[in-house]
Design an enzyme around this catalytic site. Structure first.
Site, short mmCIF file in Angstrom:
data_model
loop_
_atom_site.label_atom_id
_atom_site.label_comp_id
_atom_site.label_asym_id
_atom_site.label_seq_id
_atom_site.Cartn_x
_atom_site.Cartn_y
_atom_site.Cartn_z
N GLY A 1 0.80 -1.20 0.00
CA GLY A 1 0.00 0.00 0.00
C GLY A 1 0.84 1.26 0.00
O GLY A 1 1.99 1.26 0.45
N ALA A 2 0.26 2.33 -0.51
CA ALA A 2 0.94 3.63 -0.54
C ALA A 2 -0.05 4.73 -0.18
O ALA A 2 -0.08 5.79 -0.79
CB ALA A 2 1.57 3.87 -1.91
N GLY A 3 -0.88 4.44 0.82
CA GLY A 3 -1.81 5.45 1.32
C GLY A 3 -1.15 6.32 2.37
O GLY A 3 0.07 6.56 2.33
N GLY A 4 -1.94 6.79 3.33
CA GLY A 4 -1.39 7.68 4.34
C GLY A 4 -0.27 7.04 5.14
O GLY A 4 0.78 7.65 5.36
N VAL A 5 -0.47 5.80 5.57
CA VAL A 5 0.54 5.12 6.39
C VAL A 5 1.65 4.53 5.52
O VAL A 5 2.83 4.83 5.70
CB VAL A 5 -0.12 4.03 7.26
CG1 VAL A 5 0.95 3.32 8.10
CG2 VAL A 5 -1.18 4.63 8.16
N ASN B 1 -4.14 -2.40 13.50
CA ASN B 1 -4.80 -2.28 14.79
C ASN B 1 -5.33 -3.64 15.23
O ASN B 1 -5.66 -4.50 14.41
CB ASN B 1 -5.94 -1.28 14.70
CG ASN B 1 -5.45 0.14 14.48
OD1 ASN B 1 -4.39 0.51 14.95
ND2 ASN B 1 -6.23 0.93 13.75
N LYS C 1 -1.56 -0.64 22.94
CA LYS C 1 -2.22 0.11 21.88
C LYS C 1 -3.71 -0.21 21.84
O LYS C 1 -4.54 0.68 21.60
CB LYS C 1 -1.58 -0.21 20.53
CG LYS C 1 -2.17 0.65 19.41
CD LYS C 1 -1.44 0.46 18.09
CE LYS C 1 -2.02 1.40 17.02
NZ LYS C 1 -1.37 1.23 15.70
N GLU D 1 -13.12 -0.37 11.63
CA GLU D 1 -12.54 -1.59 12.19
C GLU D 1 -13.28 -2.00 13.46
O GLU D 1 -12.69 -2.18 14.53
CB GLU D 1 -11.06 -1.35 12.47
CG GLU D 1 -10.25 -1.09 11.21
CD GLU D 1 -8.79 -0.77 11.49
OE1 GLU D 1 -7.92 -1.33 10.82
OE2 GLU D 1 -8.54 0.06 12.39
#
Length: 316
Positions: free
Chosen positions: A7-11, A105, A188, A270
Site C-alpha cells: 500500500g501507498a496510502g497515508g501510512v 490495529n 495500543k 474496524e
C-alpha cells in the site's frame, strides 16, 4: 535489505517514502492497485509534511500480479478489515528469508499471519501517525507525533530487527525495538479501544465528552476498566505507560478515534478488530462488559446501516 510496502496510502506512503528517501535499504518498492500505480508512476510519491519536510521522488511500484519472492521485509500497512485479501496479495512475495511486519490495529491479525506464513516469518509491530491520502494522491502528514515499534514475538533481539532499526534510524520516524511486543500491542489496544468506545458512543471528542456532567469521570472509569482487562488477560501495562495514557485522556480535548472520523465520513470501520476484540477480552476477564458491548453493537449497527445504503445523504 529489500523492503516491500503493501500500500501507498497515508501510512504506507509515508513510512515507505521515508524509507526510500533515506537510502538505507537496498530497495524499497510499493505493491499497489492500478489506479495508485498510475498516480505514482506519473507524479512520483508526494509527501506534504510541515513536521518532517516535504518529499517528491520517483518510487518503484508493483502490481499484485507481478509479485515474486526475494524480499527481506514486507511492511503490512492495510486496514485490519482488508487482512484476508492482503494476505493473498503478498503470498507470492513471501519466502524463507522474508519477515512480515504488520502495523495493523488489534491483535487477531498476528494469529492470521502466523497461520498463513508460519510463526518464524511474522514480527509484531505498531505505529503512530496521523496522515491521510488526498484524492490527487498526496500523502499529507498531519501531526508531529510519528513512531514505529517492532520486535520478535518471542522477545529475542534478532539480526533482522536490528538491521531494520538501523534503516529507520536514518529517517525522521523514531524506531524502537521491543523485547515484549505483545504487551506493547495490548497497550495500543487499550488506548485505541478506550478512545473508540468513548468517542464513537458519544459521537464527540474527548473535550466535548468531558464538558458533559460526569463526562470526565466516565472517561476515567472507561480507561481504568480497559487497563484492568489487559491485566486480567496477562498483559499488565507498565506504570509509566498507564500514567502516560491517563494524562493523554485528561489533556487531549480535541482527540477522537479514527474510527469516529471514518464513521462520520460514511467509510468502513474496524469495529471487529478494535471494539470486538476488546469486548471479547473483557468477557474473558469476567469484568462488567456493558459499555464495551454497547460500543461494539453501536459500531456494528452502523456497518449494517451503511451496507443497506441508509446513511444520511446516501440517497441524495
Amino acid at each position: 535489505m529489500r523492503i516491500l510496502v503493501l500500500g501507498a496510502g497515508g501510512v504506507g506512503g509515508y513510512f515507505g517514502g521515508r524509507l526510500a528517501q533515506s537510502g538505507g535499504a537496498k530497495e524499497v518498492a510499493f505493491v499497489v492497485r492500478p489506479r495508485r500505480k498510475a498516480q505514482l508512476d506519473r507524479h512520483g510519491l508526494v509527501i506534504e509534511s510541515p513536521h518532517a519536510g516535504d518529499l517528491r521522488m520517483p518510487v518503484t511500484t508493483i502490481l499484485p500480479e507481478e509479485l515474486g519472492p526475494g524480499w527481506d521485509v514486507i511492511l503490512f500497512t492495510c486496514k485490519a478489515y482488508d487482512l484476508a485479501e492482503a494476505i493473498e496479495t503478498i503470498r507470492p512475495a513471501v519466502d524463507a528469508r522474508t519477515a512480515v511486519l504488520p502495523i495493523l490495529n488489534g491483535l487477531a491479525h498476528i494469529d492470521a499471519l502466523e497461520a498463513a506464513f508460519g510463526p518464524d516469518r511474522v514480527l509484531g509491530g505498531l505505529a503512530g501517525i496521523q496522515a491521510t491520502l488526498t484524492p490527487d494522491g498526496v500523502v499529507r502528514h498531519l501531526a508531529p507525533l510519528t513512531f514505529i515499534t517492532f520486535g520478535e514475538l518471542d522477545g529475542t533481539i534478532s539480526d533482522r530487527v536490528t538491521a531494520l532499526k538501523a534503516i529507520f534510524d536514518r529517517t525522521p520516524i523514531p524506531p524502537t525495538i521491543s523485547s515484549d511486543i505483545r504487551r506493547a500491542l495490548w497497550g495500543k489496544l487499550v488506548f485505541l479501544g478506550t478512545l473508540a468506545q468513548a468517542t464513537v458512543l458519544m459521537r464527540a471528542n474527548l473535550g466535548e465528552i468531558a464538558s458533559a456532567p460526569g463526562g470526565t469521570a466516565w472517561i476515567e472509569r472507561l480507561y481504568d476498566r480497559n487497563v484492568a482487562v489487559a491485566e486480567a488477560n496477562g498483559q499488565a501495562l507498565p506504570e509509566q505507560q498507564r500514567e502516560f495514557l491517563r494524562t493523554f485522556f485528561r489533556t487531549s480535548p480535541a482527540a477522537t478515534a479514527s474510527m469516529l472520523r471514518d464513521l462520520e465520513n460514511g467509510g468502513r470501520i474496524e469495529a471487529d478488530h478494535i471494539l470486538g476484540e476488546l469486548l471479547a477480552a473483557t468477557r474473558r476477564a469476567g469484568l462488567p462488559d456493558e459499555i464495551a458491548e454497547a460500543a461494539y453493537i453501536n459500531a456494528k449497527a452502523y456497518e449494517a446501516r451503511r451496507d443497506a445504503g441508509r446513511l444520511p445523504g446516501a440517497n441524495a
